[in-house]
Design a protein around this motif. Structure first.
Motif, PDB file in Angstrom:
ATOM      1  N   PHE A   1     -11.874   3.445  -5.035  1.00 33.81           N
ATOM      2  CA  PHE A   1     -12.273   2.050  -5.252  1.00 33.81           C
ATOM      3  C   PHE A   1     -13.437   1.655  -4.342  1.00 33.81           C
ATOM      4  O   PHE A   1     -13.985   0.565  -4.476  1.00 33.81           O
ATOM      5  CB  PHE A   1     -11.095   1.110  -4.960  1.00 33.81           C
ATOM      6  N   GLY A   2     -13.792   2.547  -3.398  1.00 31.18           N
ATOM      7  CA  GLY A   2     -14.836   2.248  -2.440  1.00 31.18           C
ATOM      8  C   GLY A   2     -14.317   2.017  -1.036  1.00 31.18           C
ATOM      9  O   GLY A   2     -15.078   1.736  -0.122  1.00 31.18           O
ATOM     10  N   GLY A   3     -13.001   2.100  -0.855  1.00 30.35           N
ATOM     11  CA  GLY A   3     -12.397   1.881   0.455  1.00 30.35           C
ATOM     12  C   GLY A   3     -11.208   0.932   0.374  1.00 30.35           C
ATOM     13  O   GLY A   3     -10.897   0.375  -0.689  1.00 30.35           O
ATOM     14  N   ARG A   4     -10.541   0.747   1.497  1.00 31.53           N
ATOM     15  CA  ARG A   4      -9.320  -0.078   1.508  1.00 31.53           C
ATOM     16  C   ARG A   4      -9.611  -1.529   1.113  1.00 31.53           C
ATOM     17  O   ARG A   4      -8.846  -2.128   0.353  1.00 31.53           O
ATOM     18  CB  ARG A   4      -8.672  -0.031   2.894  1.00 31.53           C
ATOM     19  N   ALA A   5     -10.681  -2.115   1.642  1.00 30.28           N
ATOM     20  CA  ALA A   5     -10.991  -3.515   1.344  1.00 30.28           C
ATOM     21  C   ALA A   5     -11.214  -3.703  -0.157  1.00 30.28           C
ATOM     22  O   ALA A   5     -10.712  -4.679  -0.757  1.00 30.28           O
ATOM     23  CB  ALA A   5     -12.224  -3.966   2.119  1.00 30.28           C
TER      24      ALA A   5
ATOM     25  N   LEU B   1      -2.070  11.999  -8.077  1.00 28.25           N
ATOM     26  CA  LEU B   1      -3.489  11.677  -8.263  1.00 28.25           C
ATOM     27  C   LEU B   1      -4.302  11.901  -7.000  1.00 28.25           C
ATOM     28  O   LEU B   1      -5.533  11.994  -7.049  1.00 28.25           O
ATOM     29  CB  LEU B   1      -3.625  10.202  -8.701  1.00 28.25           C
ATOM     30  N   GLY B   2      -3.621  11.969  -5.845  1.00 31.05           N
ATOM     31  CA  GLY B   2      -4.333  12.156  -4.582  1.00 31.05           C
ATOM     32  C   GLY B   2      -3.601  11.446  -3.455  1.00 31.05           C
ATOM     33  O   GLY B   2      -2.601  10.746  -3.670  1.00 31.05           O
ATOM     34  N   SER B   3      -4.081  11.608  -2.234  1.00 33.20           N
ATOM     35  CA  SER B   3      -3.478  10.945  -1.088  1.00 33.20           C
ATOM     36  C   SER B   3      -3.833   9.460  -1.118  1.00 33.20           C
ATOM     37  O   SER B   3      -4.791   9.056  -1.794  1.00 33.20           O
ATOM     38  CB  SER B   3      -3.989  11.563   0.212  1.00 33.20           C
ATOM     39  N   PRO B   4      -3.106   8.600  -0.400  1.00 26.48           N
ATOM     40  CA  PRO B   4      -3.458   7.177  -0.367  1.00 26.48           C
ATOM     41  C   PRO B   4      -4.902   6.926   0.054  1.00 26.48           C
ATOM     42  O   PRO B   4      -5.580   6.067  -0.520  1.00 26.48           O
ATOM     43  CB  PRO B   4      -2.464   6.600   0.648  1.00 26.48           C
TER      44      PRO B   4
ATOM     45  N   GLU C   1      -7.850  -3.485  -1.998  1.00 22.56           N
ATOM     46  CA  GLU C   1      -7.068  -4.728  -1.886  1.00 22.56           C
ATOM     47  C   GLU C   1      -7.662  -5.825  -2.760  1.00 22.56           C
ATOM     48  O   GLU C   1      -6.925  -6.638  -3.333  1.00 22.56           O
ATOM     49  CB  GLU C   1      -7.007  -5.153  -0.424  1.00 22.56           C
ATOM     50  N   THR C   2      -9.008  -5.857  -2.902  1.00 24.37           N
ATOM     51  CA  THR C   2      -9.646  -6.824  -3.796  1.00 24.37           C
ATOM     52  C   THR C   2      -9.226  -6.562  -5.244  1.00 24.37           C
ATOM     53  O   THR C   2      -8.936  -7.494  -6.006  1.00 24.37           O
ATOM     54  CB  THR C   2     -11.173  -6.751  -3.673  1.00 24.37           C
ATOM     55  N   ALA C   3      -9.179  -5.278  -5.616  1.00 23.12           N
ATOM     56  CA  ALA C   3      -8.776  -4.916  -6.976  1.00 23.12           C
ATOM     57  C   ALA C   3      -7.337  -5.335  -7.256  1.00 23.12           C
ATOM     58  O   ALA C   3      -7.007  -5.788  -8.356  1.00 23.12           O
ATOM     59  CB  ALA C   3      -8.934  -3.409  -7.188  1.00 23.12           C
ATOM     60  N   ILE C   4      -6.467  -5.212  -6.247  1.00 26.67           N
ATOM     61  CA  ILE C   4      -5.064  -5.609  -6.415  1.00 26.67           C
ATOM     62  C   ILE C   4      -4.967  -7.120  -6.613  1.00 26.67           C
ATOM     63  O   ILE C   4      -4.187  -7.609  -7.443  1.00 26.67           O
ATOM     64  CB  ILE C   4      -4.219  -5.159  -5.208  1.00 26.67           C
ATOM     65  N   ARG C   5      -5.759  -7.879  -5.842  1.00 27.22           N
ATOM     66  CA  ARG C   5      -5.745  -9.341  -6.022  1.00 27.22           C
ATOM     67  C   ARG C   5      -6.227  -9.721  -7.417  1.00 27.22           C
ATOM     68  O   ARG C   5      -5.662 -10.618  -8.061  1.00 27.22           O
ATOM     69  CB  ARG C   5      -6.600 -10.008  -4.943  1.00 27.22           C
ATOM     70  N   GLU C   6      -7.273  -9.045  -7.903  1.00 26.86           N
ATOM     71  CA  GLU C   6      -7.769  -9.314  -9.252  1.00 26.86           C
ATOM     72  C   GLU C   6      -6.722  -8.941 -10.301  1.00 26.86           C
ATOM     73  O   GLU C   6      -6.551  -9.646 -11.317  1.00 26.86           O
ATOM     74  CB  GLU C   6      -9.059  -8.524  -9.503  1.00 26.86           C
ATOM     75  N   LEU C   7      -6.002  -7.843 -10.048  1.00 22.92           N
ATOM     76  CA  LEU C   7      -4.941  -7.435 -10.964  1.00 22.92           C
ATOM     77  C   LEU C   7      -3.862  -8.517 -11.031  1.00 22.92           C
ATOM     78  O   LEU C   7      -3.347  -8.854 -12.117  1.00 22.92           O
ATOM     79  CB  LEU C   7      -4.333  -6.102 -10.507  1.00 22.92           C
ATOM     80  N   GLY C   8      -3.508  -9.080  -9.864  1.00 17.54           N
ATOM     81  CA  GLY C   8      -2.522 -10.153  -9.827  1.00 17.54           C
ATOM     82  C   GLY C   8      -2.971 -11.364 -10.617  1.00 17.54           C
ATOM     83  O   GLY C   8      -2.186 -11.963 -11.368  1.00 17.54           O
ATOM     84  N   ARG C   9      -4.238 -11.730 -10.465  1.00 20.85           N
ATOM     85  CA  ARG C   9      -4.747 -12.893 -11.208  1.00 20.85           C
ATOM     86  C   ARG C   9      -4.712 -12.637 -12.705  1.00 20.85           C
ATOM     87  O   ARG C   9      -4.408 -13.531 -13.504  1.00 20.85           O
ATOM     88  CB  ARG C   9      -6.163 -13.228 -10.742  1.00 20.85           C
ATOM     89  N   SER C  10      -5.020 -11.395 -13.099  1.00 17.96           N
ATOM     90  CA  SER C  10      -4.986 -11.059 -14.526  1.00 17.96           C
ATOM     91  C   SER C  10      -3.561 -11.098 -15.075  1.00 17.96           C
ATOM     92  O   SER C  10      -3.329 -11.544 -16.207  1.00 17.96           O
ATOM     93  CB  SER C  10      -5.585  -9.663 -14.756  1.00 17.96           C
TER      94      SER C  10
ATOM     95  N   ILE D   1       0.831  -1.209   0.000  1.00 18.98           N
ATOM     96  CA  ILE D   1       0.000   0.000   0.000  1.00 18.98           C
ATOM     97  C   ILE D   1       0.866   1.259   0.000  1.00 18.98           C
ATOM     98  O   ILE D   1       0.479   2.304  -0.536  1.00 18.98           O
ATOM     99  CB  ILE D   1      -0.948  -0.019   1.225  1.00 18.98           C
ATOM    100  N   GLU D   2       2.085   1.149   0.568  1.00 16.36           N
ATOM    101  CA  GLU D   2       2.977   2.310   0.641  1.00 16.36           C
ATOM    102  C   GLU D   2       3.307   2.873  -0.734  1.00 16.36           C
ATOM    103  O   GLU D   2       3.710   4.038  -0.856  1.00 16.36           O
ATOM    104  CB  GLU D   2       4.283   1.937   1.357  1.00 16.36           C
ATOM    105  N   VAL D   3       3.108   2.072  -1.801  1.00 12.09           N
ATOM    106  CA  VAL D   3       3.427   2.546  -3.139  1.00 12.09           C
ATOM    107  C   VAL D   3       2.568   3.750  -3.515  1.00 12.09           C
ATOM    108  O   VAL D   3       2.969   4.586  -4.341  1.00 12.09           O
ATOM    109  CB  VAL D   3       3.262   1.401  -4.176  1.00 12.09           C
ATOM    110  N   LEU D   4       1.404   3.865  -2.891  1.00 11.53           N
ATOM    111  CA  LEU D   4       0.495   4.968  -3.218  1.00 11.53           C
ATOM    112  C   LEU D   4       1.036   6.324  -2.769  1.00 11.53           C
ATOM    113  O   LEU D   4       0.511   7.373  -3.152  1.00 11.53           O
ATOM    114  CB  LEU D   4      -0.876   4.730  -2.580  1.00 11.53           C
ATOM    115  N   ARG D   5       2.096   6.313  -1.942  1.00 12.28           N
ATOM    116  CA  ARG D   5       2.713   7.571  -1.508  1.00 12.28           C
ATOM    117  C   ARG D   5       3.764   8.074  -2.501  1.00 12.28           C
ATOM    118  O   ARG D   5       4.252   9.188  -2.385  1.00 12.28           O
ATOM    119  CB  ARG D   5       3.382   7.396  -0.135  1.00 12.28           C
TER     120      ARG D   5
END
Length: 783
Positions: free
Chosen positions: A764-768, A754-757, A771-780, A743-747
């Motif tokens: 995306f709708g919040g931290r949860a 683009l904005g603060s972390p 993190e779901t979007a990141i997991r989907e990105l990994g699967r892709s 998550i630190e990459v957002l800093r």
């Protein structure tokens, strides 16, 4: 009644364990320490970067002491969702490290008590919270377990000097030495790897014996001025007015602590043996620093001093106990009362790991002069085959110096040209030539500061004056020191990052001492590991893995039928500095070794020298060097963890953090950075595993990122979210999966534009949801 199940481990400690210890009579200020760090965490080297392995940090929840420095017991806490015995194995490990017989585990309901003294006939039993034993009870059992008689209890319990806290192994060494004295042992040996604080340990031993009046007058012997002076001004400073250094061959008997070079009190004539001005029973304790350098040899100058003060306790300190057919430390001192090895120091994170680069030069593998070849001095060069053992001894190829200097310079240019470097040469003449070759190879920096390269040898006054500056981390110059024997021991160069071996070394003792110049860690100056650049196959002496630890990476040239050299009568394998020394230099009398009976030294300037092809050996997880190729080794290690490609893919897809699998494979010795270099492409660890272990066609990180961008993956996200994901893909293409999972990459840029972390995750709708979007990105990415 409070529900313990909802309490954290820290709450259990605060509400139940600490009050139980307090009620049992343990002083919470002086006898109890919580969260006691025992190790620092092993340094893991990745390419040219290093980091601490946090999983290897050992930290005890509680250590109980009779008084500071004398531990008695370990208590390991767990939350109440664990059983009372859940922490006992951990507690036992820590108890073994601290050399104590008592270990406790608790979940807040009771204690499981492990008692090695078998006081009540049971090794382990459960006791209620209100039945924890008092300090006096454990202390008396401890004394009985150690075999300490009541009449010497005050000596064993003597206070440490307050101040700098000791590491666990230093406490063990001090306490074992005091225990040996309490048991009337008169010859004591401590073996501690270079860089682990032998002098500080010796100070605490002397302090406690001195304060307990078990040793009223002490002689501390060393063989280098720098060792004596560092000792006097640093660790021994608290002795102040009670301490003196013997010099100018004068003796003042009004002091209690005496520091001396053995050269300062001995000589070839009786009048020079000023130690005889003391009565044989004057000293109660004689401490011999670096005792491998002569005290064990019956005919050495050190032994004459020890034999004279025979009634005193003799304490030997060494990093390298000497055992040869002629000399034995253990025969003189007995078995070490405590040993702390280089391997253990590296494992604990107190000492620096190392890489080894072995370099072969073509002429070292066998060179024969043309008929009638004349050297620089007009001598006809003897017609025979010359090899590595001849170089810089009976044969000097000046262009070999240039080849070595060039390789050293290439390494520094690829890493850090201001990295402190010690080049160990065959003799003083070689050190002088190497200084010149390195100065020419680094003319750009040497022209800015003439001290960029310095010769630091026993005969060179200007160089010796720069030794303190070389050691001082805050002084940039000198950067490179060429030496022969002067810097073998006693040079506390914490920031030394490169040790170059261009000297024939056959003595394991000398080899370990030289390697010790790089083993210290200095995190403030980014010194966490070091490199050994070996031109003389000296690192083949890594033959004692139980003591030395193993290299991270080994470079080793392809063998080209090396010619076995004949025995060289000039090769002084057992030169331990016990003779040929000079008080003014405080070190070994560095003189050029004679070429040998019937031989001369030839100097040739016209013969070119080249580095031959190199191959790589790697360190396996079992601590042994792997001789097969890196690819073969990787296949074996991956196969041990994943029986098939499907098993690997399943594990990879199911884990939320891909980096966890990467870290685990790296922990088993898989070197992804080196594999990527061999592949010549920017391949992800995923592709390296699939390609090397399972024969799949790899994709580069950028190809994977572009493949995802072409999919309809971003359609469901808003404008800001799409920009974040696209930037993450670019980050992945450049740096790999680790960065996009943090998550630190957002800093960092470009996300900070683009904005603060918090704002970016809200898109995306919040931290949860982020993190779901990141997991989907990994699967892709890894479809």
């Amino acid at each position: 009644m409070e529900n313990k199940k909802v309490l954290s481990e820290r709450d259990i400690c605060t509400k139940y364990i600490t009050p139980a210890l307090d009620a049992a009579g343990w002083d919470l200020q002086t006898q109890l320490r919580e969260e006691v760090g025992l190790t620092s965490g092993r340094v893991i080297v990745k390419g040219n970067k290093a980091k601490r392995d946090e999983k290897s940090i050992r930290r005890a929840d509680y250590v109980l002491y009779l008084k500071p420095g004398i531990p008695l017991a370990v208590v390991e806490a767990k939350d109440n969702n664990h059983t009372v015995r859940a922490g006992i194995q951990q507690a036992l490990d820590y108890a073994a490290m601290l050399d104590v017989p008592f270990a406790f585990s608790s979940n807040g309901d009771a204690f499981l008590f492990h008692d090695k003294t078998l006081h009540d006939g049971e090794l382990e039993r459960e006791i209620p919270l209100d039945a924890f034993p008092s300090p006096e009870v454990l202390w008396q059992r401890y004394l009985s377990w150690k075999g300490i008689a009541s009449n010497v209890e005050p000596l064993y319990a003597q206070d440490y000097y307050p101040g700098k806290p000791a590491r666990y192994y230093q406490l063990n060494a001090v306490n074992r030495a005091i225990e040996a004295v309490a048991k009337k042992q008169s010859r004591i040996l401590l073996v501690m790897a270079t860089g682990t604080g032998k002098t500080y340990t010796a100070f605490q031993i002397i302090w406690r014996l001195w304060k307990a009046k078990a040793a009223k007058r002490i002689l501390f012997l060393a063989d280098r001025n720098i060792l004596v002076d560092q000792t006097k001004t640093n660790d021994f400073k608290p002795f102040a007015g009670a301490m003196t250094k013997i010099e100018n061959r004068t003796v003042d008997k009004s002091y209690e602590i005496y520091l001396s070079l053995y050269q300062a009190v001995t000589g070839t004539e009786d009048a020079q043996n000023i130690y005889r001005q003391f009565s044989p029973d004057f000293f109660d304790l004689v401490v011999i620093d670096e005792c491998h350098r002569g005290s064990a040899a019956e005919d050495s100058a050190w032994r004459a001093i020890l034999d004279y003060f025979d009634s005193a306790i003799h304490l030997g300190l060494t990093a390298t106990p000497k055992e040869t057919t002629e000399v034995s430390n253990s025969t003189y001192f007995g078995e070490p009362v405590y040993t702390y090895s280089l391997r253990q120091g590296i494992e604990d994170g107190f000492l620096a790991p190392y890489k080894v680069i072995r370099v072969d030069l073509d002429k070292d593998l066998g060179w024969r002069p043309t008929t009638g070849l004349v050297d620089k001095l007009g001598q006809i060069v003897e017609d025979r085959i010359y090899n590595q053992s001849d170089m810089n001894r009976s044969l000097v190829l000046t262009r070999r110096d240039e080849a070595v200097a060039k390789r050293i310079t290439e390494f520094l240019k690829a890493t850090d040209r201001m990295a402190k470097t010690i080049v160990f040469c065959e003799d003083i003449d070689h050190a002088a030539r190497m200084r010149q070759a390195l100065t020419n190879a680094n003319a750009d920096l040497a022209s800015v500061n003439s001290k960029y390269v310095m010769q630091i040898t026993g005969d060179n006054q200007e160089g010796k004056l720069e030794l303190d500056n070389f050691i001082n981390p805050r002084r940039p110059y000198p950067v490179i020191a060429t030496t022969s024997r002067l810097m073998t021991t006693g040079v506390d160069a914490k920031t030394c990052k490169l040790v170059v071996l261009d000297r024939t070394i056959k003595s394991m003792t000398e080899f370990k001492q030289i390697i010790g110049r790089g083993t210290r860690i200095d995190e403030e100056h980014d010194k966490l590991w070091f490199t050994i650049l070996d031109f003389k196959k000296a690192t083949e002496l890594f033959a004692d893995p139980a003591f030395d630890g193993d290299p991270v990476v080994i470079y080793d040239p392809d063998p080209i039928d090396p010619i076995v050299p004949p025995d060289d009568p000039t090769d002084d394998e057992n030169d331990d500095g016990s003779d040929g020394t000079d008080e003014t230099t405080g070190g070994t009398d560095e003189t050029d070794p004679a070429p040998g009976p019937g031989r001369v030294k030839y100097v040739i300037e016209t013969v070119p020298v080249y580095v031959v092809n190199e191959r790589v050996q790697y360190l396996g997880p079992d601590g042994k060097l792997i001789t097969e190729s890196l690819r073969d080794f990787t296949r074996i290690q991956v196969g041990k963890q994943f029986v098939s490609l499907d098993a690997f893919l399943q594990a990879w897809n199911e884990t939320d953090k891909k980096q966890a699998i990467i870290d685990e494979l790296e922990g088993n010795g898989v070197l992804f950075d080196e594999l990527a270099k061999e592949a010549g492409k920017e391949l992800d660890p995923f592709d390296l595993v699939c390609h090397i272990a399972f024969g799949q066609k790899p994709l580069t990180r950028r190809e994977r990122a572009e493949k995802v961008k072409k999919q309809d993956y971003f359609g469901k996200y808003g404008d800001t979210s799409r920009k974040v994901l696209q930037a993450l893909l670019d980050k992945y293409a450049d740096d790999g999966i680790e960065n996009i999972e943090r998550i630190e990459v957002l800093r960092l840029a470009p996300f900070d534009q683009l904005g603060s972390p918090v704002e970016l995750m809200k898109s995306f709708g919040g931290r949860a949801q982020y993190e779901t979007a990141i997991r989907e990105l990994g699967r892709s990415l890894y479809q």
